[in-house]
Enzyme design. Structure first.
Site, PDB file in Angstrom:
ATOM      1  NE  ARG A  89      -2.786  -1.760   2.536  1.00  0.00           N
ATOM      2  CZ  ARG A  89      -3.790  -2.592   2.361  1.00  0.00           C
ATOM      3  NH1 ARG A  89      -4.958  -2.136   1.983  1.00  0.00           N
ATOM      4  NH2 ARG A  89      -3.638  -3.865   2.560  1.00  0.00           N
ATOM      5  CB  THR A  90       3.247   2.660   2.452  1.00  0.00           C
ATOM      6  OG1 THR A  90       2.338   2.410   3.517  1.00  0.00           O
ATOM      7  CG2 THR A  90       3.906   3.995   2.678  1.00  0.00           C
ATOM      8  CE  LYS A 119      25.110  -9.134  -2.762  1.00  0.00           C
ATOM      9  NZ  LYS A 119      25.443  -8.272  -3.897  1.00  0.00           N
ATOM     10  NE  ARG A 140       6.714   0.972   5.610  1.00  0.00           N
ATOM     11  CZ  ARG A 140       5.392   0.747   5.587  1.00  0.00           C
ATOM     12  NH1 ARG A 140       4.933  -0.473   5.453  1.00  0.00           N
ATOM     13  NH2 ARG A 140       4.545   1.755   5.679  1.00  0.00           N
ATOM     14  CG  HIS A 174       4.141   5.471   8.845  1.00  0.00           C
ATOM     15  ND1 HIS A 174       4.506   6.060   7.651  1.00  0.00           N
ATOM     16  CD2 HIS A 174       3.365   4.409   8.506  1.00  0.00           C
ATOM     17  CE1 HIS A 174       3.972   5.369   6.649  1.00  0.00           C
ATOM     18  NE2 HIS A 174       3.286   4.368   7.139  1.00  0.00           N
TER      19      HIS A 174
END
Ligand code: NCD
Length: 371
Positions: A89-90, A119, A140, A174
């Site tokens: 969604r975001t 890695k 994110r 957020h």
């Protein structure tokens, strides 16, 4: 040309924390820009779907395009989408927003598995390298035990040569979600002050709850009702911050047990539901790891006629789908508002054309507060 960014320090355009928008006047300008994005989208939709625009509406569309598209950018600006934690969604919302204002996007929704992070590359190195490929990075990250979400976001932004937009940092912040939340509240309630806002669910791990509380506390005389089980109460640092803020803006908060939810619902202007963030409670199998409260039509019937129900989505089971048809349910509109808000934020980060200043990210201050 005022359109171009000053090329001195692009870091200051990063959006990491909602406290960057503590000045209500600045926030108002941001939300007004989002409103224009909504108008632009509506006019375009009408034209595409119905071919029904009056001449005055066509003029307005041309005017808004002129103002809001990034067409006079020296090249098509590029947004790099870097999701180290799952999201559809975001990331779609950001991608659609960037494309709707004339930009380009590339990135990875599975950066955790496929990228150099797997890695063992440091966040600082990744920021330096990826920062060379675009004009803005949307990131994110879940954080980890040693590096809580916002510390990762700050370290990344501070090592990155281009602006970074935090699209969710662990259980910390957020900011774009909360900006779209206040956009929704302002649109539905016509104010951001004198509000009774009830937060229900996982107040411990919900980053959208924290970010939104920071914004509500900057406006006068808001009252926050916190409803959760004992396992999921708002963290202490946040309560301390609210107590400090209280004499300045009149913000007040009260905590309730789930059993008292009906009293809270009766008094709420806004009910903000959240899901349990099970991903942060790994290994837990007890009853406290199920939604302790489910909003049903019966509960909603106790609410004021002009109150609203919000949810950052995704919903699990905390709102009965039978509530969706109630006119007070605004969560799907809220998601749509995310598009307009992100169009505005990307625009602000990439240009200085809208004259919205004083929200800048202070990289030194942030580095000191997330040591
Ligand atoms: C929120 C998040 O990621 O914090 N969702 C979102 O941005 N769409 C809320 C959640 O996941 O519960």
């Amino acid at each position: 040309v005022s359109f171009l960014q000053k090329n001195d320090d692009l870091k200051k355009y990063s959006i990491i924390d909602t406290r960057q928008f503590k000045d209500p006047e600045v926030l108002d300008k941001v939300l007004n820009l989002a409103s224009e994005m909504e108008e632009l989208s509506d006019l375009s939709d009408n034209w595409i779907r119905n071919n029904e625009l009056h001449d005055s509406e066509k003029d307005r569309l041309v005017e808004l395009r002129e103002k809001l598209y990034l067409s006079d950018y020296p090249r098509k600006p590029i947004m790099v989408s870097l999701f180290v934690q799952p999201s559809t969604r975001t990331s779609f919302s950001f991608t659609s927003a960037m494309k709707r204002i004339g930009g380009d996007v590339f990135g990875s929704e599975n950066a955790k598995d496929f990228s150099s992070f797997a890695k063992g590359e440091s966040i600082e190195d990744a920021a330096e390298v990826i920062g060379g490929y675009g004009d803005v990075i949307v990131m994110r990250h879940p954080g980890d035990e040693n590096h809580p979400g916002n510390k990762v976001a700050v370290n990344f932004a501070n090592s990155c040569p281009i602006p970074v937009i935090n699209a969710g940092a662990g259980t910390d912040q957020h900011p774009t979600q909360s900006l779209l939340d206040v956009y929704t509240i302002r649109k539905e309630k016509s104010r951001l002050n004198d509000l009774n806002v009830a937060f229900i669910g996982d107040l411990k791990n919900g980053r959208t709850v924290r970010s939104l509380i920071y914004l509500l506390a900057q406006h006068s005389n808001n009252k926050i009702d916190l409803v959760s089980t004992d396992d999921y109460t708002l963290k202490l640092d946040m309560k301390e911050w609210l107590r400090e803020k209280s004499p300045k803006t009149g913000i007040k908060f009260y905590e309730y047990d789930i059993d008292n939810v009906v009293d809270v619902l009766r008094n709420a202007d806004v009910v903000y539901m959240t899901r349990l963030q099970k991903e942060y409670e790994t290994g837990r199998t007890d009853a406290a790891n199920n939604s302790a409260y489910i909003l049903t039509p019966k509960h909603v019937s106790e609410m004021n006629k002009d109150s609203i129900i919000m949810h950052p989505l995704p919903r699990v089971d905390e709102i009965d789908p039978a509530v969706d048809d109630d006119p007070r349910s605004k969560y799907f509109e809220q998601a749509k508002n995310g598009l307009y808000t992100r169009m505005a934020l990307l625009n602000m980060v990439l240009t200085e054309k809208h004259g919205i200043t004083d929200w800048e990210y202070d990289s030194e201050k942030a580095a000191n507060s997330y040591k």
